[in-house]
Design a protein around this motif. Structure first.
Motif, PDB file in Angstrom:
ATOM      1  N   MET A   1       0.820  -1.205   0.000  1.00 57.30           N
ATOM      2  CA  MET A   1       0.000   0.000   0.000  1.00 57.30           C
ATOM      3  C   MET A   1       0.858   1.261   0.000  1.00 57.30           C
ATOM      4  N   LEU A   2       1.909   1.262   0.808  1.00 61.58           N
ATOM      5  CA  LEU A   2       2.765   2.447   0.897  1.00 61.58           C
ATOM      6  C   LEU A   2       3.502   2.723  -0.407  1.00 61.58           C
ATOM      7  N   LYS A   3       4.108   1.673  -0.960  1.00 63.94           N
ATOM      8  CA  LYS A   3       4.873   1.847  -2.198  1.00 63.94           C
ATOM      9  C   LYS A   3       3.962   2.334  -3.322  1.00 63.94           C
ATOM     10  N   GLU A   4       2.799   1.730  -3.432  1.00 62.26           N
ATOM     11  CA  GLU A   4       1.851   2.108  -4.476  1.00 62.26           C
ATOM     12  C   GLU A   4       1.398   3.561  -4.295  1.00 62.26           C
ATOM     13  N   THR A   5       1.132   3.935  -3.039  1.00 62.62           N
ATOM     14  CA  THR A   5       0.699   5.309  -2.750  1.00 62.62           C
ATOM     15  C   THR A   5       1.789   6.306  -3.116  1.00 62.62           C
ATOM     16  N   PHE A   6       3.032   5.988  -2.733  1.00 60.35           N
ATOM     17  CA  PHE A   6       4.142   6.897  -3.039  1.00 60.35           C
ATOM     18  C   PHE A   6       4.385   6.992  -4.540  1.00 60.35           C
ATOM     19  N   LEU A  17      10.343   7.178 -13.910  1.00 58.92           N
ATOM     20  CA  LEU A  17      10.035   6.034 -13.059  1.00 58.92           C
ATOM     21  C   LEU A  17      11.247   5.559 -12.266  1.00 58.92           C
ATOM     22  N   ALA A  18      12.422   5.683 -12.873  1.00 60.65           N
ATOM     23  CA  ALA A  18      13.647   5.256 -12.188  1.00 60.65           C
ATOM     24  C   ALA A  18      13.907   6.150 -10.970  1.00 60.65           C
ATOM     25  N   LEU A  19      13.662   7.452 -11.126  1.00 59.79           N
ATOM     26  CA  LEU A  19      13.849   8.374 -10.017  1.00 59.79           C
ATOM     27  C   LEU A  19      12.843   8.083  -8.906  1.00 59.79           C
ATOM     28  N   THR A  20      11.607   7.848  -9.286  1.00 57.92           N
ATOM     29  CA  THR A  20      10.582   7.527  -8.291  1.00 57.92           C
ATOM     30  C   THR A  20      10.953   6.261  -7.527  1.00 57.92           C
ATOM     31  N   ALA A  21      11.429   5.253  -8.255  1.00 58.78           N
ATOM     32  CA  ALA A  21      11.839   3.999  -7.618  1.00 58.78           C
ATOM     33  C   ALA A  21      13.020   4.230  -6.682  1.00 58.78           C
ATOM     34  N   GLN A  22      13.934   5.087  -7.092  1.00 60.26           N
ATOM     35  CA  GLN A  22      15.103   5.407  -6.265  1.00 60.26           C
ATOM     36  C   GLN A  22      14.676   6.106  -4.976  1.00 60.26           C
ATOM     37  N   LEU A  23      13.751   7.026  -5.091  1.00 64.49           N
ATOM     38  CA  LEU A  23      13.273   7.747  -3.907  1.00 64.49           C
ATOM     39  C   LEU A  23      12.568   6.796  -2.949  1.00 64.49           C
ATOM     40  N   TRP A  24      11.742   5.907  -3.497  1.00 60.88           N
ATOM     41  CA  TRP A  24      11.052   4.943  -2.642  1.00 60.88           C
ATOM     42  C   TRP A  24      12.042   3.997  -1.973  1.00 60.88           C
ATOM     43  N   HIS A  25      13.028   3.538  -2.709  1.00 61.93           N
ATOM     44  CA  HIS A  25      14.033   2.635  -2.157  1.00 61.93           C
ATOM     45  C   HIS A  25      14.742   3.281  -0.960  1.00 61.93           C
ATOM     46  N   THR A  40       8.745   2.936  11.968  1.00 58.05           N
ATOM     47  CA  THR A  40       8.913   1.954  10.895  1.00 58.05           C
ATOM     48  C   THR A  40       7.868   2.165   9.797  1.00 58.05           C
ATOM     49  N   LEU A  41       7.869   1.277   8.816  1.00 57.93           N
ATOM     50  CA  LEU A  41       6.860   1.336   7.763  1.00 57.93           C
ATOM     51  C   LEU A  41       5.455   1.094   8.325  1.00 57.93           C
ATOM     52  N   THR A  42       5.374   0.316   9.394  1.00 57.18           N
ATOM     53  CA  THR A  42       4.072   0.094  10.033  1.00 57.18           C
ATOM     54  C   THR A  42       3.512   1.399  10.579  1.00 57.18           C
ATOM     55  N   HIS A  43       4.383   2.222  11.126  1.00 55.13           N
ATOM     56  CA  HIS A  43       3.979   3.550  11.607  1.00 55.13           C
ATOM     57  C   HIS A  43       3.408   4.363  10.439  1.00 55.13           C
ATOM     58  N   LEU A  44       4.071   4.322   9.299  1.00 48.53           N
ATOM     59  CA  LEU A  44       3.590   5.059   8.133  1.00 48.53           C
ATOM     60  C   LEU A  44       2.239   4.511   7.656  1.00 48.53           C
ATOM     61  N   GLU A  45       2.097   3.206   7.674  1.00 47.78           N
ATOM     62  CA  GLU A  45       0.832   2.598   7.253  1.00 47.78           C
ATOM     63  C   GLU A  45      -0.315   3.060   8.154  1.00 47.78           C
ATOM     64  N   ASN A  46      -0.060   3.103   9.442  1.00 50.30           N
ATOM     65  CA  ASN A  46      -1.087   3.550  10.381  1.00 50.30           C
ATOM     66  C   ASN A  46      -1.449   5.016  10.153  1.00 50.30           C
ATOM     67  N   LEU A  47      -0.449   5.837   9.885  1.00 55.39           N
ATOM     68  CA  LEU A  47      -0.710   7.247   9.626  1.00 55.39           C
ATOM     69  C   LEU A  47      -1.501   7.423   8.336  1.00 55.39           C
ATOM     70  N   LEU A  48      -1.187   6.638   7.339  1.00 57.26           N
ATOM     71  CA  LEU A  48      -1.910   6.722   6.064  1.00 57.26           C
ATOM     72  C   LEU A  48      -3.388   6.400   6.270  1.00 57.26           C
ATOM     73  N   LEU A  49      -3.668   5.383   7.055  1.00 62.45           N
ATOM     74  CA  LEU A  49      -5.057   5.023   7.335  1.00 62.45           C
ATOM     75  C   LEU A  49      -5.778   6.152   8.075  1.00 62.45           C
ATOM     76  N   GLU A  50      -5.071   6.764   9.031  1.00 64.46           N
ATOM     77  CA  GLU A  50      -5.664   7.878   9.775  1.00 64.46           C
ATOM     78  C   GLU A  50      -5.926   9.066   8.853  1.00 64.46           C
ATOM     79  N   LEU A  51      -4.991   9.349   7.967  1.00 64.07           N
ATOM     80  CA  LEU A  51      -5.170  10.461   7.031  1.00 64.07           C
ATOM     81  C   LEU A  51      -6.331  10.208   6.077  1.00 64.07           C
TER      82      LEU A  51
END
Length: 204
Positions: A1-6, A17-25, A40-51
């Motif tokens: 979910m996070l990668k797709e959203t970003f 696309l290469a730059l976007t992939a680099q930023l996500w990496h 962690t990424l779990t923290h980000l996932e929780n924030l995304l749901l709240e947003l």
């Protein structure tokens, strides 16, 4: 979910696309780094749901979402300038994809606001800092996992040093007129957050 959203978010401003992939990496690597237990990424996932739950209240979702991805991208428990370094990292990354300057400045300001969680004249900033604190209003089982993971991130410090500092932080929030700056999150989490904070203080 996070990668797709970003990827979708960045794709609105760059076709590289290469730059976007680099930023996500880079983001993924930071949030999965050694020593991370809560930020962690779990923290980000929780924030995304709240947003997503308050999306209708957000004026500039793109700036808020980029703030989400970058707000803890630089994190070291012993450092005092994590927010500043995270904001600077966001500015560089977002400049590279052509994100509008005024939005970059807003994103940076939102990240810096997570340092003090003070009331802001900008509602989007208040919504984001409220999502960042939403864990405080979770059920006791989730809250317990949260504060134990925070303790792990500060494992370099013995209890006699950590506990007074942690207690000071918790009391700081309890002494606020409102922990949550927006009515949306105040109605949702304020009462439970105060119960959790008092309960943790009793444990310390």
């Amino acid at each position: 979910m996070l990668k797709e959203t970003f990827t979708t978010l960045a794709g609105k401003y760059t076709a590289d696309l290469a730059l976007t992939a680099q930023l996500w990496h880079f983001i993924e690597g930071r949030y999965t780094g050694k020593g991370r237990h809560y930020h962690t990424l779990t923290h980000l996932e929780n924030l995304l749901l709240e947003l997503q739950s308050c999306e209708s209240h957000v004026a500039d979702m793109d700036s808020v979402l980029f703030a989400l991805f970058y707000h803890d991208v630089i994190y070291k428990s012993t450092a005092k300038d994590n927010e500043e370094k995270s904001a600077n990292t966001a500015v560089l990354a977002l400049s590279g994809i052509g994100f509008p300057q005024e939005k970059i400045e807003k994103c940076s300001a939102i990240i810096l606001a997570t340092k003090s969680h003070a009331l802001s004249p900008d509602n989007d900033t208040n919504l984001f800092t409220d999502t960042d604190l939403s864990i405080l209003g979770s059920n006791w089982e989730e809250y317990s996992v949260y504060f134990k993971n925070v303790r792990k991130e500060y494992s370099i410090y013995p209890d006699f040093m950590y506990n007074p500092g942690r207690k000071k932080v918790l009391l700081h929030f309890l002494e606020m007129e409102h922990i949550f700056k927006t009515e949306f999150f105040r109605d949702k989490y304020e009462k439970k957050a105060r119960e959790n904070l008092r309960r943790e203080i009793e444990i310390l």
